[in-house]
Each structure stands twice: as structure tokens, then as C-alpha cells.
Design an enzyme around this catalytic site. Structure first.
Site, short mmCIF file in Angstrom:
data_model
loop_
_atom_site.label_atom_id
_atom_site.label_comp_id
_atom_site.label_asym_id
_atom_site.label_seq_id
_atom_site.Cartn_x
_atom_site.Cartn_y
_atom_site.Cartn_z
N TRP A 42 0.85 -1.20 0.00
CA TRP A 42 0.00 0.00 0.00
C TRP A 42 0.88 1.24 0.00
O TRP A 42 1.92 1.29 0.67
CB TRP A 42 -0.89 0.03 1.24
CG TRP A 42 -2.31 -0.40 0.99
CD1 TRP A 42 -3.38 0.42 0.81
CD2 TRP A 42 -2.82 -1.74 0.90
NE1 TRP A 42 -4.52 -0.33 0.60
CE2 TRP A 42 -4.20 -1.66 0.65
CE3 TRP A 42 -2.24 -3.00 0.98
CZ2 TRP A 42 -5.02 -2.77 0.50
CZ3 TRP A 42 -3.05 -4.12 0.83
CH2 TRP A 42 -4.42 -3.99 0.60
N SER A 43 0.42 2.27 -0.71
CA SER A 43 1.25 3.44 -0.96
C SER A 43 1.66 4.20 0.29
O SER A 43 2.85 4.35 0.59
CB SER A 43 0.51 4.38 -1.92
OG SER A 43 1.15 5.60 -2.02
N GLY A 184 -7.46 7.56 2.50
CA GLY A 184 -6.83 6.70 3.50
C GLY A 184 -7.68 6.58 4.76
O GLY A 184 -7.45 5.72 5.59
N ASP A 186 -10.96 5.69 5.15
CA ASP A 186 -12.03 5.15 4.31
C ASP A 186 -13.47 5.45 4.73
O ASP A 186 -14.24 5.98 3.95
CB ASP A 186 -11.86 3.63 4.18
CG ASP A 186 -10.46 3.24 3.72
OD1 ASP A 186 -9.62 4.14 3.50
OD2 ASP A 186 -10.20 2.04 3.58
N ARG A 220 -15.24 -2.80 10.75
CA ARG A 220 -14.93 -2.53 9.34
C ARG A 220 -16.09 -1.76 8.70
O ARG A 220 -17.17 -1.66 9.27
CB ARG A 220 -14.73 -3.86 8.59
CG ARG A 220 -13.55 -4.70 9.03
CD ARG A 220 -12.23 -4.23 8.49
NE ARG A 220 -12.22 -4.06 7.03
CZ ARG A 220 -11.23 -3.48 6.36
NH1 ARG A 220 -10.16 -3.03 7.00
NH2 ARG A 220 -11.29 -3.34 5.05
N TYR A 379 -13.25 1.52 12.98
CA TYR A 379 -12.31 1.89 11.92
C TYR A 379 -11.98 3.39 11.95
O TYR A 379 -11.36 3.84 12.91
CB TYR A 379 -12.98 1.46 10.61
CG TYR A 379 -12.07 1.09 9.46
CD1 TYR A 379 -10.88 0.44 9.63
CD2 TYR A 379 -12.48 1.39 8.16
CE1 TYR A 379 -10.10 0.09 8.53
CE2 TYR A 379 -11.71 1.04 7.06
CZ TYR A 379 -10.52 0.39 7.25
OH TYR A 379 -9.76 0.05 6.16
N TRP A 380 -12.43 4.17 10.96
CA TRP A 380 -12.05 5.58 10.90
C TRP A 380 -13.10 6.50 11.54
O TRP A 380 -13.05 7.71 11.37
CB TRP A 380 -11.80 5.99 9.44
CG TRP A 380 -10.50 5.45 8.95
CD1 TRP A 380 -10.29 4.32 8.22
CD2 TRP A 380 -9.20 5.99 9.21
NE1 TRP A 380 -8.95 4.12 8.01
CE2 TRP A 380 -8.25 5.14 8.60
CE3 TRP A 380 -8.74 7.13 9.91
CZ2 TRP A 380 -6.88 5.38 8.66
CZ3 TRP A 380 -7.38 7.36 9.95
CH2 TRP A 380 -6.48 6.49 9.33
N GLU A 423 -3.72 -2.12 14.58
CA GLU A 423 -4.06 -1.23 13.47
C GLU A 423 -4.72 0.04 14.01
O GLU A 423 -4.34 1.14 13.67
CB GLU A 423 -4.99 -1.97 12.50
CG GLU A 423 -5.28 -1.21 11.22
CD GLU A 423 -6.22 -1.96 10.29
OE1 GLU A 423 -6.77 -3.01 10.70
OE2 GLU A 423 -6.44 -1.48 9.16
#
Ligand code: 2M8
Length: 468
Positions: A42-43, A184, A186, A220, A379-380, A423
Site C-alpha cells: 500500500w502506498s 486513507g 475510508d 470494518r 475503523y475511521w 491497526e
């Protein structure tokens, strides 16, 4: 342990454990973000990973970026994912066949296969960090780092030019993203309204693979979000990944302030690299212009009422009024007046973010607990992401807020020592969420442990024997 795969539990110091995570996720020249959930390159993960790897081996860190940039598109785009041909079948979706980039545009490389979108441009910051560490090592290592900068500079310039032109045709100083994955962050609440406006048409069937790697799907994105993610992918395919077409008609077009702020900071780093490699003066001026334009663009997105910097939905012609960590983006961009730094840093430390009285550690959550969409486990939408803590620590340092930066670093190290290289983390309970052994969490830990603020002796002790 909420992740379905048992986390290995080796002993050793925090630095040894962090280095071991990077070693285990190392696939030779590049590092997967996590053992099972993310089996490709991943970038922006690789950029943060390179910052941590530099503390162990600057040549290996340089290779991480070189591998990624070998997949750069002819347009300058650095792809979000470089696919690993040896990844277990069915381990991640969408796969290269679904993206079909090389079939649809000659700008994409045939090999390696990549996705057709990008992620925030942390790479010049990472390249510059590699050089800084190498310059404190022996002459040969320092010379290799200079050679690496000469090799990567033209690619970084092309990458930034792509973002400043194809992704900002109106020269607003702000980057347009076509997909929440490009941010990033998401499923951050800042994408709820624009995503709800995306009408999903006839979507080819698909099977989610991410849910097999976590025990609780609530950590998620939802299926409704995934349908839209996949629909946006189909829309980009219909546009043959042509930026001019996407800029006119793509159903998700957002001026993302955090992405844009990272580009500003990366332009500062690129400017230093350009001077070191003696790039043409015209290019150096161009980079400074992009940076200044970016700062002006961000200043125009400041909301007086909330004090936050807000994204802009180009399709709806509307400001996106949510309270997420992206609202503090100008801190990352830098170049602020002292009172502006103090105001933003004050907000970062306030109960709206890191200073919430019920948080286990005073660390900034991805979404403010004051936002109606805040969810501490999703998650985010609320959890703390250690690599993002690193980004704000680094920004505070750049702004001269050394004491504040140090408070973040110590709290972050205490958190990681207690929960491992998760994470993301529930800010209230401290429960590790998502994947265990996340590479960028380990990488920023190594950088924090080796940073000058760590007392010279304890840093040396912690890093002893780790350097390659
Ligand atoms: C997450 O995103 C990927 C899609 O890019 C996913 O959920 O499958 C995000 O946290 C992103 O920022 C990160 O780069 C990626 C790999 O760690 O995972």
C-alpha cells in the site's frame, strides 16, 4: 484479542518487538501493511514504513520507496496498491482483475499490476527522513542515501505535479479525490453525505474478503459502504481512469483537506530534496509555488465557527461539516502564524479530541467524540490510529511545539507498549482493533524510540543491536 488471527507474542524490548513485526511483514524489498488483512503493498503505508525502517537500515528503507515508485503510472500517479502476485488466492478484494487498469489505460504499467487510485503523498517526507538518518551514519551510507535521492527525485516531482495539475485543474491548491480509499480514512464520517449521494447501479457481484480477517464486522466498513466503494471503482473504469473525464463527471469528487495538507508538507520536503540534488531552479520555484498555493487553499477552507478546516464536495457544491482529525490539517501543512498553531494545537488537546476526560490515553481519535457519527470501535469513525498520532507529533515538532509533541510521543509509546502494534485502538477501553502487527504502527514506534527527545542513553539502549 479481537483479531481472528492469533497475534504472535514474542518477548523483548518494545524496539525489538517493533523490528520483529517489520521483519515478519517484509516480503523482500517491500512490506505488507499487516500479516493477513493487507497482503499487497500500500502506498502511504510504505512511506510510513520507510520512516521506521530508516532507523534499522536506511538502504532497505530506500528500497521500500523505490519498489513502490517502480509501479508509478505514466501520468505520475503513485498507485494506492501494488499487487503481490504471490498473495494467497482470494485473500483481498478488489483484486487486479477487478481494477483492470492496464487493459483500460496505457498510463498504467502492465507489471506490476496496480489499483487505479492513489493515497496521500507522504513519500517525499519519508525520502527526506531516510536522508536525515543516513547523514548521521558512516560516509558510505550517507553517499548511498544521496544517490537514492537523485534517483527518486524526478519520480517524486512527477507525482507532485500530477496532484497539483490533474487533481487540481482549477489550481485551488486543494487535491480532488475520487474515492474514500484515496483519503486513507475510508469510512470517516466526512464521506457519509457525499457517499450517500452515490447511486449504485448494476454492480457486478463480489465477495468481501476483509471480513474473514476480523472477528467483529462492526470494526470494518458496512456492506452499503462497500457497494459504493465498488460502484465508484466501476465509474472510474468507465472513465478509463482518465482524470479529465473523472474531473467532469465522477460521482465522488471531494477537495480533501488532509490529503492536501500532506501534499503541502511533502512539498516542503521535496524542496529540500530538490536543493540537495541540485534540481533545476525552475523546478524548485514550481515546488514552492505548489506549497504556497496549497497553504492558501487550506486557509480558505477554515471554518470560523468550529475552528476546523473542512473538506469541500465539488459535486454538491457544499462544505462537509464534520468533526474529524482532518479538521486539524493546517497543522500538518505548516507555515502557520504562532497564534494559529496555538489555536489548532489547543483544539487537538481539548476534550473535542485528545483531551476527552474518559480517554485512556490523551491521544487524538480519528473522529471527534463530539461528532454525532463518532463510534469508538469502528475503523475511521473514532478509534486512535498510531501512525496518525505520529503525523501530528511530527507536525507539532515542525511548528516548534516541542512540549506538546513530547506529550503525544510519550502517551503513544505507553499505548503501544500496553496494547501492541494494533491497526487501531478504542480510545476509551484501549482495546486493540482491526489487525494485529500492523506495519506502520511498528514503524512509527521505531521512529519515536529513536527520536532526539528520547534521552540519549535510553534510546541507544532500546535501539542497541537492531541496526542492520
Ligand atoms: C485501509 O484501507 C484499505 C483500502 O485502501 C482497506 O480497508 O482495505 C486504510 O486504513 C488505509 O488508509 C490503509 O492504507 C490500508 C492498508 O493499511 O487499509
Amino acid at each position: 484479542m479481537t483479531a481472528s488471527d492469533e497475534a504472535p507474542n514474542p518477548g523483548g524490548s518494545l524496539a525489538e518487538r517493533a523490528a520483529a513485526v517489520l521483519r515478519r511483514n517484509d516480503l523482500g524489498g517491500w512490506t505488507k501493511p499487516a500479516p493477513h488483512l493487507y497482503p499487497h503493498q500500500w502506498s502511504w503505508d510504505s512511506a510510513f514504513i520507510a520512516i521506521g525502517l530508516a532507523r534499522l537500515d536506511t538502504r532497505r528503507a530506500a528500497r521500500e520507496l523505490a519498489t513502490l515508485f517502480a509501479a508509478q503510472w505514466a501520468t505520475g500517479l503513485v498507485p494506492q496498491i501494488v499487487f503481490n502476485p504471490s498473495a494467497p488466492a482470494g485473500s483481498y478484494f478488489p483484486d487486479p482483475a477487478r481494477w483492470a487498469c492496464a487493459e483500460l489505460t496505457s498510463a498504467a504499467p502492465n507489471q506490476p499490476q496496480t489499483s487505479g487510485i492513489c493515497q496521500p503523498p507522504v513519500h517525499a517526507i519519508a525520502a527526506h527522513a531516510i536522508r536525515l538518518v543516513a547523514s548521521q551514519r558512516d560516509d558510505e551510507i550517507a553517499a548511498d542515501a544521496r544517490a537514492f535521492l537523485r534517483q527518486i527525485y524526478p519520480r517524486l516531482f512527477l507525482w507532485h505535479r500530477y496532484l497539483a495539475t490533474a487533481r487540481d485543474p482549477d489550481r485551488s491548491g486543494l487535491v480532488t479525490i475520487y474515492h474514500p480509499w484515496e483519503s486513507g480514512t475510508d469510512n470517516a464520517p466526512r464521506w457519509d453525505v457525499p457517499l450517500a449521494a452515490v447511486e449504485v447501479g448494476d454492480l457486478p457481484p463480489y465477495t468481501r474478503r476483509d471480513l474473514q480477517h476480523v472477528t467483529d464486522p462492526g470494526q470494518r466498513p458496512t456492506d452499503a459502504e462497500y457497494d459504493r466503494y465498488l460502484w465508484l471503482l466501476e465509474a472510474l473504469k468507465r472513465a478509463r481512469y482518465d482524470d479529465a473525464v473523472a474531473a467532469r463527471s465522477h460521482p465522488f469528487r471531494i477537495k480533501d483537506v488532509l490529503f492536501s495538507a500532506i501534499l503541502v508538507a511533502a512539498n516542503d520536503a521535496l524542496l529540500e530534496i530538490a536543493a540537495l540534488v541540485e534540481a533545476p531552479v525552475a523546478e524548485q520555484r514550481q515546488i514552492a509555488d505548489w506549497r504556497d498555493q496549497g497553504r492558501r487553499g487550506l486557509a480558505a477552507r477554515r471554518d470560523a465557527t468550529s475552528g476546523l478546516c473542512l473538506d469541500y464536495d465539488l459535486r454538491a457544491n457544499a462544505t462537509i461539516s464534520t468533526q474529524t482529525i482532518a479538521g486539524l490539517a493546517p497543522l500538518v501543512a505548516g507555515g502557520l502564524a504562532t497564534d494559529e498553531v496555538a489555536a489548532l494545537a489547543g483544539t487537538l488537546e481539548s476534550p473535542r479530541f485528545a483531551g476527552h476526560p474518559a480517554f485512556r490515553w490523551a491521544l487524538p481519535p480519528s473522529t471527534s467524540p463530539d461528532d454525532p457519527a463518532f463510534d469508538p470501535r469502528s475503523y475511521w469513525r473514532g478509534p486512535i490510529w498510531p501512525f496518525l498520532t505520529w503525523l501530528f507529533w511530527w507536525s507539532l515538532q515542525r511548528a516548534g511545539e516541542i512540549a506538546r509533541a513530547e506529550r503525544l510521543r510519550l502517551a503513544a509509546l505507553a499505548q503501544i507498549d500496553a496494547v501492541g502494534f494494533a491497526e487501531y485502538i478504542d480510545p476509551f477501553t484501549g482495546e486493540p482493533l482491526g489487525s494485529h502487527d500492523q506495519s506502520w504502527t511498528a514503524a512509527v514506534t521505531l521512529d519515536w524510540l529513536a527520536s532526539p527527545e528520547d534521552s540519549a542513553s535510553s534510546a541507544a539502549e532500546r535501539m542497541a543491536g537492531l541496526e542492520g
